[in-house]
Motif scaffolding. Structure first.
Motif, mmCIF file in Angstrom:
data_model
loop_
_atom_site.group_PDB
_atom_site.id
_atom_site.type_symbol
_atom_site.label_atom_id
_atom_site.label_comp_id
_atom_site.label_asym_id
_atom_site.label_seq_id
_atom_site.Cartn_x
_atom_site.Cartn_y
_atom_site.Cartn_z
ATOM 1 N N GLY A 150 -3.904 -0.886 2.358
ATOM 2 C CA GLY A 150 -4.022 -0.600 0.935
ATOM 3 C C GLY A 150 -3.444 -1.634 0.014
ATOM 4 N N LEU B 247 -10.634 -2.843 5.876
ATOM 5 C CA LEU B 247 -11.143 -1.555 5.401
ATOM 6 C C LEU B 247 -12.312 -1.073 6.233
ATOM 7 N N ASN C 24 -11.635 1.153 -2.595
ATOM 8 C CA ASN C 24 -12.509 1.859 -1.657
ATOM 9 C C ASN C 24 -12.793 3.278 -2.136
ATOM 10 N N SER C 25 -11.765 3.943 -2.658
ATOM 11 C CA SER C 25 -11.919 5.315 -3.129
ATOM 12 C C SER C 25 -12.814 5.395 -4.364
ATOM 13 N N GLY D 33 0.769 -1.242 0.000
ATOM 14 C CA GLY D 33 0.000 0.000 0.000
ATOM 15 C C GLY D 33 0.793 1.280 0.000
ATOM 16 N N ARG E 92 -2.373 5.612 -2.974
ATOM 17 C CA ARG E 92 -1.512 5.208 -1.865
ATOM 18 C C ARG E 92 -2.312 5.014 -0.574
ATOM 19 N N ALA E 93 -1.722 4.347 0.397
ATOM 20 C CA ALA E 93 -2.400 4.016 1.649
ATOM 21 C C ALA E 93 -2.975 5.235 2.346
ATOM 22 N N SER F 145 -2.494 9.705 -6.063
ATOM 23 C CA SER F 145 -2.557 8.552 -6.951
ATOM 24 C C SER F 145 -1.259 8.528 -7.736
ATOM 25 N N SER G 89 -4.260 7.803 1.001
ATOM 26 C CA SER G 89 -5.412 8.294 0.215
ATOM 27 C C SER G 89 -5.257 9.705 -0.334
ATOM 28 N N THR H 54 -7.034 0.479 -1.190
ATOM 29 C CA THR H 54 -7.354 1.905 -1.056
ATOM 30 C C THR H 54 -7.986 2.434 -2.338
ATOM 31 N N SER H 55 -7.482 1.993 -3.476
ATOM 32 C CA SER H 55 -8.034 2.429 -4.762
ATOM 33 C C SER H 55 -9.473 1.948 -4.923
#
Length: 425
Positions: free
Chosen positions: A293, A119, A301-302, A21, A394-395, A400, A397, A298-299
């Motif tokens: 991540g 998460l 989730n975002s 992550g 990245r972890a 990118s 958030s 993380t990606s």
């Protein structure tokens, strides 16, 4: 099949590593006849992933080799018949996750990541009371007191190199002056011995007792007296000394890993971290930082939040996104037989296996994937940041990072496969 490039040797600089992550973005990698080798700034995890040879395989239906187009048609047939699909794993990049969301909306699917349990521990805290968190850059440039609660960060091999023991900082902060504290059980402190040989402070307790220790620190910082000698086996005098250091720090950080807090109601422990941070901001600058991540978590989730308004564990079965952190978990949906098909995606690691479910199962995995069962459909996919370009978050958030294509691969990426499914369904 794997095609050979005409390029005999090429060196790529400033390569982003997608295999944990923190997304280290300074690797130097050589491509020698489609075999990759890390020349600079790697770690054991990166070397194992980048330098492994890509196997030759093909798409399969019930274990039988088939053309990719036929496998995609078979996916469409399964999803057309499915009333409650589950899209899980979700180990892909930003573009791949965008297509997951598009397909989920079209088919009424539920989406959940392979690291969904970790998460959700963070998401529940953020939703309930909010939090104050920081970034890797802020830690590198400002933090003089760093408390690792329940983690030694060893799952992120270069975290200390890139964030704690950095040679330079923007504000002349000398990394060897940092005070490092560990709270927890069986934590390896070798990585946190600073360049001058100073060892971290260890507060040894069971993972289940970390919350008790943090609550006691919170009480001491508010000025309360503890009429006991020890908390979770730690002397109150030791906690009082740490409480004073936390109040006088110029920039303090509490670091945790939600995945490693694998205890009942772990979100309450994380909430304790965050509430302590909030109180400390009355005296000084303090923040939290969550390590995580991996596998594009993380990606995923975002992207889910951008496109649905909710974090992961969203269901589209009613024609609109419906969020339920508990009910929409992969484990619960499969256990309670609330879904009738499974699409599992894992394009970063061959070690994360799809659950074996008694429903039609589709796996989009790396060519090296070895499953303990034969899925209805298996499609080997290329890896973002190795076989094709892409983007990951990245972890922390906040940024990118671009992923480079480093070698030639004949395997399709997750995004292109899902686009074809969307077009045909």
């Amino acid at each position: 099949m794997h095609k050979k490039s005409n390029i005999s040797s090429a060196i790529s600089k400033d390569v982003t590593c997608p295999f944990c992550g923190i997304l280290c973005d300074d690797l130097v990698i050589q491509n020698q006849a489609e075999t990759l080798k890390i020349l600079k700034n790697g770690c054991p995890k990166a070397a194992a992933a980048f330098e492994s040879k890509q196997l030759v395989t093909s798409a399969k239906i019930k274990g039988k080799n088939v053309p990719l187009s036929e496998a995609i048609d078979a996916i469409c047939n399964i999803l057309k018949k499915s009333q409650n699909p589950l899209f899980a794993g979700l180990g892909t990049d930003v573009d791949g996750m965008r297509q997951v969301m598009h397909l989920a909306d079209k088919t009424g699917a539920t989406v959940d990541h392979m690291h969904g349990e970790a998460l959700i521990r963070n998401s529940l805290v953020l939703q309930d009371l909010g939090w104050i968190t920081t970034t890797m850059t802020e830690i590198r440039n400002r933090a003089d007191l760093i408390i690792f609660a329940g983690t030694d960060a060893n799952n992120y091999p270069r975290f200390f190199e890139r964030t704690i023991w950095n040679k330079e900082s923007m504000f002349k902060l000398k990394s060897e002056q940092r005070q490092i504290v560990y709270i927890g059980n069986q934590l390896d402190g070798k990585a946190v011995i600073n360049p001058n040989g100073k060892r971290p402070l260890f507060l040894n307790c069971k993972t289940e007792q970390i919350s008790e220790v943090i609550s006691s620190l919170h009480a001491l910082i508010t000025g309360a007296a503890l009429d006991i000698e020890k908390v979770a086996g730690i002397k109150v005098k030791t906690l009082q000394s740490l409480a004073e250091k936390m109040k006088t720090a110029k920039y303090g950080v509490i670091v945790w890993s939600a995945a490693e807090l694998n205890i009942p109601h772990a979100e309450l422990t994380i909430q304790n971290f965050c509430e302590l941070v909030k109180y400390l901001t009355r005296f000084t600058r303090f923040a939290g930082f969550s390590l995580g991540g991996d596998d594009g978590a993380t990606s995923a989730n975002s992207v889910c939040a951008w496109q649905s308004g909710y974090p992961l564990r969203v269901n589209f079965n009613k024609g609109y996104p419906e969020y339920d952190a508990q009910r929409n978990s992969t484990h619960k949906l499969l256990k309670d037989k609330e879904v009738d098909s499974l699409l599992w995606i894992s394009s970063f690691s061959s070690k994360v296996n799809s659950p074996c479910a008694s429903i039609p199962t589709i796996v989009l995995g790396t060519p090296e994937t070895k499953l303990k069962f034969k899925p209805d459909i298996f499609i080997p996919v290329s890896t973002p940041g190795v076989d094709h370009s892409g983007q990951l978050i990245r972890a922390d958030s906040v940024v990118s990072l671009p992923l480079k294509k480093l070698r030639t691969s004949s395997y399709a990426n997750v995004s292109s496969i899902l686009k074809q499914v969307i077009e045909r369904i």
